[in-house]
Design a protein around this motif. Structure first.
Motif, PDB file in Angstrom:
ATOM      1  N   ALA A 195     -11.489  15.253  27.734  1.00  0.00           N
ATOM      2  CA  ALA A 195     -10.370  14.799  28.506  1.00  0.00           C
ATOM      3  C   ALA A 195     -11.013  13.412  29.332  1.00  0.00           C
ATOM      4  O   ALA A 195     -10.327  12.911  30.243  1.00  0.00           O
ATOM      5  N   VAL A 196     -11.805  12.582  28.711  1.00  0.00           N
ATOM      6  CA  VAL A 196     -12.127  11.343  29.184  1.00  0.00           C
ATOM      7  C   VAL A 196     -12.191  10.263  27.966  1.00  0.00           C
ATOM      8  O   VAL A 196     -12.528  10.423  26.877  1.00  0.00           O
ATOM      9  N   VAL A 197     -11.081   9.246  28.471  1.00  0.00           N
ATOM     10  CA  VAL A 197     -10.771   8.303  27.383  1.00  0.00           C
ATOM     11  C   VAL A 197     -11.830   7.074  27.548  1.00  0.00           C
ATOM     12  O   VAL A 197     -12.057   6.540  28.691  1.00  0.00           O
ATOM     13  N   THR A 198     -12.247   6.635  26.340  1.00  0.00           N
ATOM     14  CA  THR A 198     -12.920   5.348  26.395  1.00  0.00           C
ATOM     15  C   THR A 198     -12.440   4.570  25.108  1.00  0.00           C
ATOM     16  O   THR A 198     -11.910   5.017  24.001  1.00  0.00           O
ATOM     17  N   SER A 199     -12.594   3.346  25.061  1.00  0.00           N
ATOM     18  CA  SER A 199     -12.481   2.421  23.975  1.00  0.00           C
ATOM     19  C   SER A 199     -13.458   2.484  22.904  1.00  0.00           C
ATOM     20  O   SER A 199     -14.764   2.253  23.229  1.00  0.00           O
ATOM     21  N   LEU A 200     -13.011   2.361  21.706  1.00  0.00           N
ATOM     22  CA  LEU A 200     -14.028   2.147  20.674  1.00  0.00           C
ATOM     23  C   LEU A 200     -13.818   0.731  20.256  1.00  0.00           C
ATOM     24  O   LEU A 200     -14.639   0.286  19.213  1.00  0.00           O
ATOM     25  N   VAL A 201     -13.032  -0.356  20.328  1.00  0.00           N
ATOM     26  CA  VAL A 201     -12.862  -1.401  20.201  1.00  0.00           C
ATOM     27  C   VAL A 201     -12.696  -2.239  21.500  1.00  0.00           C
ATOM     28  O   VAL A 201     -12.267  -1.925  22.521  1.00  0.00           O
ATOM     29  N   ASP A 202     -13.306  -3.438  21.284  1.00  0.00           N
ATOM     30  CA  ASP A 202     -13.156  -4.319  22.755  1.00  0.00           C
ATOM     31  C   ASP A 202     -12.014  -5.406  22.684  1.00  0.00           C
ATOM     32  O   ASP A 202     -11.420  -5.595  21.413  1.00  0.00           O
ATOM     33  N   ARG A 203     -11.758  -5.976  23.814  1.00  0.00           N
ATOM     34  CA  ARG A 203     -10.524  -6.763  23.770  1.00  0.00           C
ATOM     35  C   ARG A 203     -10.743  -7.818  22.951  1.00  0.00           C
ATOM     36  O   ARG A 203      -9.628  -8.293  22.201  1.00  0.00           O
ATOM     37  N   ALA A 204     -11.781  -8.457  22.799  1.00  0.00           N
ATOM     38  CA  ALA A 204     -12.073  -9.824  22.048  1.00  0.00           C
ATOM     39  C   ALA A 204     -11.921  -9.500  20.591  1.00  0.00           C
ATOM     40  O   ALA A 204     -11.075 -10.261  19.740  1.00  0.00           O
ATOM     41  N   THR A 205     -12.071  -8.385  19.979  1.00  0.00           N
ATOM     42  CA  THR A 205     -12.079  -7.885  18.644  1.00  0.00           C
ATOM     43  C   THR A 205     -10.457  -7.627  18.414  1.00  0.00           C
ATOM     44  O   THR A 205     -10.002  -8.180  17.220  1.00  0.00           O
ATOM     45  N   VAL A 206      -9.733  -7.108  19.404  1.00  0.00           N
ATOM     46  CA  VAL A 206      -8.428  -6.912  19.066  1.00  0.00           C
ATOM     47  C   VAL A 206      -7.668  -8.202  19.211  1.00  0.00           C
ATOM     48  O   VAL A 206      -6.715  -8.358  18.183  1.00  0.00           O
ATOM     49  N   GLN A 207      -8.013  -9.111  20.024  1.00  0.00           N
ATOM     50  CA  GLN A 207      -7.231 -10.478  20.070  1.00  0.00           C
ATOM     51  C   GLN A 207      -7.539 -11.228  18.746  1.00  0.00           C
ATOM     52  O   GLN A 207      -6.583 -11.916  18.235  1.00  0.00           O
ATOM     53  N   GLN A 208      -8.689 -11.320  18.162  1.00  0.00           N
ATOM     54  CA  GLN A 208      -9.225 -11.913  17.066  1.00  0.00           C
ATOM     55  C   GLN A 208      -8.269 -11.515  15.706  1.00  0.00           C
ATOM     56  O   GLN A 208      -7.532 -12.028  15.291  1.00  0.00           O
ATOM     57  N   ALA A 209      -8.293  -9.856  15.801  1.00  0.00           N
ATOM     58  CA  ALA A 209      -7.233  -9.431  14.726  1.00  0.00           C
ATOM     59  C   ALA A 209      -5.745  -9.885  15.063  1.00  0.00           C
ATOM     60  O   ALA A 209      -5.208 -10.279  13.943  1.00  0.00           O
ATOM     61  N   ASP A 210      -5.389  -9.752  15.985  1.00  0.00           N
ATOM     62  CA  ASP A 210      -4.013 -10.273  16.321  1.00  0.00           C
ATOM     63  C   ASP A 210      -3.590 -11.538  16.057  1.00  0.00           C
ATOM     64  O   ASP A 210      -2.967 -12.139  15.497  1.00  0.00           O
ATOM     65  N   GLY A 211      -4.565 -12.363  16.384  1.00  0.00           N
ATOM     66  CA  GLY A 211      -4.440 -13.846  15.913  1.00  0.00           C
ATOM     67  C   GLY A 211      -4.171 -13.892  14.436  1.00  0.00           C
ATOM     68  O   GLY A 211      -3.674 -14.800  14.196  1.00  0.00           O
ATOM     69  N   GLN A 212      -5.337 -13.291  13.959  1.00  0.00           N
ATOM     70  CA  GLN A 212      -5.208 -13.406  12.392  1.00  0.00           C
ATOM     71  C   GLN A 212      -3.999 -12.893  11.689  1.00  0.00           C
ATOM     72  O   GLN A 212      -3.540 -13.573  10.699  1.00  0.00           O
ATOM     73  N   GLU A 213      -3.539 -12.070  12.306  1.00  0.00           N
ATOM     74  CA  GLU A 213      -2.123 -11.263  11.696  1.00  0.00           C
ATOM     75  C   GLU A 213      -1.085 -12.234  11.926  1.00  0.00           C
ATOM     76  O   GLU A 213      -0.327 -12.571  10.974  1.00  0.00           O
ATOM     77  N   VAL A 214      -1.077 -12.869  13.242  1.00  0.00           N
ATOM     78  CA  VAL A 214       0.171 -13.798  13.260  1.00  0.00           C
ATOM     79  C   VAL A 214      -0.147 -14.874  12.414  1.00  0.00           C
ATOM     80  O   VAL A 214       0.755 -15.581  11.896  1.00  0.00           O
ATOM     81  N   LEU A 215      -1.278 -15.459  12.401  1.00  0.00           N
ATOM     82  CA  LEU A 215      -1.575 -16.767  11.677  1.00  0.00           C
ATOM     83  C   LEU A 215      -1.329 -16.469   9.992  1.00  0.00           C
ATOM     84  O   LEU A 215      -0.532 -17.256   9.354  1.00  0.00           O
ATOM     85  N   GLN A 216      -1.498 -15.264   9.523  1.00  0.00           N
ATOM     86  CA  GLN A 216      -1.469 -14.929   8.050  1.00  0.00           C
ATOM     87  C   GLN A 216       0.226 -14.717   7.973  1.00  0.00           C
ATOM     88  O   GLN A 216       0.802 -15.397   7.167  1.00  0.00           O
ATOM     89  N   ARG A 217       0.756 -14.074   8.920  1.00  0.00           N
ATOM     90  CA  ARG A 217       2.107 -13.443   8.747  1.00  0.00           C
ATOM     91  C   ARG A 217       3.236 -14.673   8.987  1.00  0.00           C
ATOM     92  O   ARG A 217       4.227 -14.681   8.351  1.00  0.00           O
TER      93      ARG A 217
END
Length: 122
Positions: free
Chosen positions: A62-84
């Protein structure tokens, strides 16, 4: 850290809460999501499970922690928008913002500085 899978707006909103509060108990995360996002407990648990299945969160004892960091998600989002939306063309992406007049002088200076630092490091 590997690139995360495609994330929904709800995924992003919950990740933001986790990143700002982790480690956080799942009941406390539900209260936080209720207060900040207006979500019901069931909605929060559904998104927690989805993010666990995507490999973005861990919910152990019942303890939630992230396995990805904010910068990694932002980079992936940016690449997705750029490609799409721009067929992978960064100049086309920037041109769209410049045509709309949505880049301030300060932002333009920051972009110039980033490009200069990139050129010097590569």
């Amino acid at each position: 850290m590997k690139s995360p899978p495609s994330l929904s707006l709800a995924d992003h909103r919950l990740l933001d809460l986790v990143w700002s509060s982790e480690p956080i108990s799942s009941p406390q995360l539900c209260k936080l999501a209720q207060a900040q996002l207006g979500w019901k407990r069931t909605t929060t648990y559904t998104v927690i499970k989805r993010l666990c299945d995507k490999g973005c969160l861990k919910n152990e004892a019942a303890v939630v922690t992230s396995l990805v960091d904010r910068a990694t998600v932002q980079q992936a989002d940016g690449q997705e928008v750029l490609q799409r939306s721009f067929h992978g063309s960064l100049p086309s992406f920037l041109a769209a913002f410049l045509r709309a007049g949505s880049v301030s002088d300060q932002e333009a200076a920051e972009i110039e500085q980033m490009l200069e630092e990139y050129r010097q490091s590569h």
